[in-house]
Design an enzyme around this catalytic site. Structure first.
Site, PDB file in Angstrom:
ATOM      1  N   ARG A  12      -3.933 -12.431 -39.092  1.00  0.00           N
ATOM      2  CA  ARG A  12      -4.594 -11.980 -40.310  1.00  0.00           C
ATOM      3  C   ARG A  12      -3.851 -12.490 -41.547  1.00  0.00           C
ATOM      4  O   ARG A  12      -2.650 -12.720 -41.516  1.00  0.00           O
ATOM      5  CB  ARG A  12      -4.657 -10.446 -40.352  1.00  0.00           C
TER       6      ARG A  12
ATOM      7  N   ARG B 122      -3.868 -14.036 -28.339  1.00  0.00           N
ATOM      8  CA  ARG B 122      -4.750 -12.879 -28.187  1.00  0.00           C
ATOM      9  C   ARG B 122      -5.842 -13.133 -27.165  1.00  0.00           C
ATOM     10  O   ARG B 122      -6.184 -14.276 -26.858  1.00  0.00           O
ATOM     11  CB  ARG B 122      -5.417 -12.573 -29.526  1.00  0.00           C
TER      12      ARG B 122
ATOM     13  N   HIS C 161      -6.433   4.071 -36.275  1.00  0.00           N
ATOM     14  CA  HIS C 161      -5.981   2.832 -35.643  1.00  0.00           C
ATOM     15  C   HIS C 161      -5.177   3.235 -34.406  1.00  0.00           C
ATOM     16  O   HIS C 161      -3.951   3.327 -34.433  1.00  0.00           O
ATOM     17  CB  HIS C 161      -5.126   2.027 -36.619  1.00  0.00           C
TER      18      HIS C 161
ATOM     19  N   SER D 156       1.094  -3.535 -34.120  1.00  0.00           N
ATOM     20  CA  SER D 156       1.122  -4.648 -33.173  1.00  0.00           C
ATOM     21  C   SER D 156       2.501  -4.782 -32.531  1.00  0.00           C
ATOM     22  O   SER D 156       3.524  -4.729 -33.208  1.00  0.00           O
ATOM     23  CB  SER D 156       0.758  -5.945 -33.911  1.00  0.00           C
TER      24      SER D 156
ATOM     25  N   LYS E  85       0.561  -0.345 -27.623  1.00  0.00           N
ATOM     26  CA  LYS E  85      -0.636   0.505 -27.699  1.00  0.00           C
ATOM     27  C   LYS E  85      -1.667   0.126 -26.628  1.00  0.00           C
ATOM     28  O   LYS E  85      -2.171   0.985 -25.907  1.00  0.00           O
ATOM     29  CB  LYS E  85      -1.224   0.384 -29.105  1.00  0.00           C
ATOM     30  N   THR E  86      -1.989  -1.178 -26.548  1.00  0.00           N
ATOM     31  CA  THR E  86      -2.983  -1.634 -25.582  1.00  0.00           C
ATOM     32  C   THR E  86      -2.456  -1.539 -24.158  1.00  0.00           C
ATOM     33  O   THR E  86      -3.155  -1.096 -23.236  1.00  0.00           O
ATOM     34  CB  THR E  86      -3.409  -3.081 -25.896  1.00  0.00           C
TER      35      THR E  86
ATOM     36  N   ASP F 264      -8.161   0.339 -29.576  1.00  0.00           N
ATOM     37  CA  ASP F 264      -7.683   0.033 -30.924  1.00  0.00           C
ATOM     38  C   ASP F 264      -8.257   0.884 -32.060  1.00  0.00           C
ATOM     39  O   ASP F 264      -7.536   1.194 -32.990  1.00  0.00           O
ATOM     40  CB  ASP F 264      -7.981  -1.444 -31.235  1.00  0.00           C
TER      41      ASP F 264
ATOM     42  N   LYS G 250     -11.263  -6.553 -38.160  1.00  0.00           N
ATOM     43  CA  LYS G 250     -10.540  -5.652 -39.043  1.00  0.00           C
ATOM     44  C   LYS G 250     -11.288  -5.387 -40.349  1.00  0.00           C
ATOM     45  O   LYS G 250     -11.089  -4.334 -40.977  1.00  0.00           O
ATOM     46  CB  LYS G 250      -9.137  -6.195 -39.322  1.00  0.00           C
TER      47      LYS G 250
END
Length: 556
Positions: A85, A347, A245, A263, A267-268, A282, A226
């Site tokens: 991003r 990704r 988030h 990031s 989390k994932t 997410d 996003k």
């Protein structure tokens, strides 16, 4: 949306198709063969492809030489100059209706309405004569809060990306689809800072009033995802839904858990647990009805992806998945997930139902446990700690993790990073708005909150070691199963959080971070330094209760 809301009382997740069919009968289908593009000023274009299947999109992508098939069937693409991003190129149009609502700051940068109109006209001129791809779908798994989204793409692979990331409509839903907001992503069109009032050739411009997003100059697909999330962070609060988030999953009895984290914090990875059912990885909303996924897909980091540690994500790398900037072997086309020669931010985008036993539609109950994830490269935070509700608000507003040396130019040692609500780049409103909503829900639904450090132990980055994933999984399991309710805790002398004295399946010696350092004095010095950073960061919040300030770490 009013038609959907009228069916609130009869909502049943097991009878979702009936509800949507009922809604569809209340509006007339569109017979516009241009799919409504002219209403956006889009004219004199080439062919328009709307909601192509995955196979059709991949055929287009290969024919247009936009990507390559990997040996596992996934599509591999490159995003060029922008491999992540571009937060410095994001703008919100300064319309009069939202002047007093938006938290204008270094992230929420204002763009004048006339500059938006000028940029939009230049983009429309660029589009003329070009083929376009349309995805019409939804965000919000709970039909009470579901919104129609339209994404218009220059690239076929971008259209595949949003097809996999958002909620895909049935044929009947597509027939009656009406967008509540629109994203136009044209990477080939470059902005001009002198003409458009922007910072570079890349731009992400949100017009919250006209409900339109313009994206250009960057090939990075995550900007589409996003920008939609930013819209939801504005719109959902008006419906008393807390946008978050975070990832979410549930156990076999329906007990839901949330995983907040920036990031690289896990989390994932931690939410994709074979013993639990994934709701989403997410973005979620928390309404008075429970938790619901905003999306229909996952967007996972793949750097150092390992089949042993992340089997569910590994198996999701198949036909239909989109791999960004992953290096393939020239002959075998086997992905090398350890290769970060393009970027460390490699990704993969794939539908949530690529994860076994996921929850479809992505709806869960009110969470019993909330996990705040941080990757502390200073090696001083405990691997797990329980938080009071006031401490939860303090750490939610802080949103701490750390950047590592070498990941960005100029960084030679770990740097503390604070991102309010674990997602400040996507918050149009003041962070305290979201924090107050979370605080009320924690009290109302009696959820336990834990701070889990997935970073370093035994010393800082370069000296200590990353906490083993099996240890982290065991600690998370203990938190979610209620096993931690049966152990004793003690207050950390600096961070004031409650540290368990034992966790089933975990060596107790690693629970107290100071004991893992060879030099206890060096630990205390490093811990107080991080505590000072917490305190200095929190000074920017001028209007928080005094009791919340009492949760602040001690560094003197």
């Amino acid at each position: 949306m009013n038609a959907i809301a009228s069916h609130l009382d009869s909502f049943n997740p097991n009878n979702l198709n009936w509800e949507l069919d009922t809604f569809a009968q209340e509006i007339e289908p569109s017979n516009d063969k241009t799919f409504g593009l002219e209403s956006l000023g889009i004219k004199n274009i080439g062919r328009v492809y709307r909601n192509l299947s995955v196979a059709e999109l991949i055929e287009h992508i290969l024919a247009r030489k936009e990507g390559t098939l990997a040996a596992n069937g996934a599509l591999c693409v490159k995003t060029g100059k922008y491999t992540g991003r571009s937060p410095n190129d994001k703008f919100i149009v300064e319309e009069p209706e939202i002047l007093d609502e938006v938290d204008w700051n270094a992230i929420n940068v204002a763009l004048a309405p006339d500059k938006f109109e000028q940029l939009y006209k230049r983009m429309l001129a660029y589009i003329q004569g070009r083929d376009l791809y349309i995805f019409d779908g939804y965000v919000g798994a709970d039909p009470t809060y579901r919104l129609g989204v339209r994404v218009i793409n220059e690239f076929a692979w971008h259209n595949l990306f949003v097809h996999q990331l958002f909620l895909r409509p049935t044929e009947r839903e597509l027939k009656y689809h009406r967008p509540d907001f629109t994203v136009i992503a044209v990477p080939g069109f470059q902005g001009d800072p002198e003409i458009d009032g922007i910072h570079s050739e890349a731009f992400i411009v949100l017009n919250l009033v006209k409900r339109i997003v313009l994206i250009g100059g960057t090939h990075y697909a995550g900007e589409m995802k996003k920008s939609v999330f930013s819209f939801l962070n504005y719109m959902m609060t008006k419906q008393n839904v807390l946008p978050m988030h975070c990832a979410a999953n549930m156990d076999e009895f329906g007990n839901t858990a949330l995983f907040f984290g920036l990031s690289g914090t896990g989390k994932t990875t931690l939410s994709a647990d074979s013993s639990r059912r994934l709701i989403g990885d997410d973005e979620h909303g928390w309404s008075d009805r429970g938790i619901f996924n905003f999306e229909g897909g996952c967007y996972a980091k793949t750097i150092k992806l390992c089949q042993k540690n992340e089997p569910q994500i590994w198996e999701a790398m198949r036909f239909g998945a989109v791999l960004e900037n992953v290096i393939l072997d020239e002959q075998t086309r086997i992905p090398d997930y350890d290769d970060d020669s393009i970027t460390e931010n490699t990704r993969a985008a794939y539908p949530v139902d690529y994860i076994p036993n996921c929850v479809v539609p992505g709806i869960g109950g009110h969470p019993k446990a909330v996990i705040f994830l941080t990757a502390d490269a200073f090696g001083v935070l405990p691997p797990i700690a329980k938080l009071t509700n006031r401490q939860a608000m303090y750490h939610f507003l802080s949103g701490y993790t750390s950047k590592l040396a070498g990941t960005e130019r100029g960084i030679t040692e770990p740097q503390a990073t604070f991102s309010s609500c674990f997602g400040s780049p996507f918050l149009p409103l003041d962070p305290t708005v979201y924090a107050e909503m979370l605080y009320k829900r924690l009290i109302q639904y009696d959820a336990d909150v834990y701070l889990v450090n997935t970073g370093w132990t035994g010393g800082p980055y370069g000296v200590g070691n990353r906490i083993k994933i099996e240890h982290t999984r065991a600690m998370v399991w203990a938190a979610l199963s209620g096993a931690l309710n049966k152990v004793k805790f003690h207050h950390h002398p600096i961070f004031k959080v409650l540290v368990p004295e034992a966790v089933p399946g975990v060596d107790s010696n690693i629970l107290d971070p100071q004991k893992t350092w060879s030099d206890p004095i060096a630990y205390e010095r490093q811990a107080k330094d991080l505590a000072r950073r917490f305190v200095e960061n929190f000074r920017r919040f001028h209007y928080v209760p005094l009791e919340m300030m009492e949760a602040s770490p001690a560094f003197e």
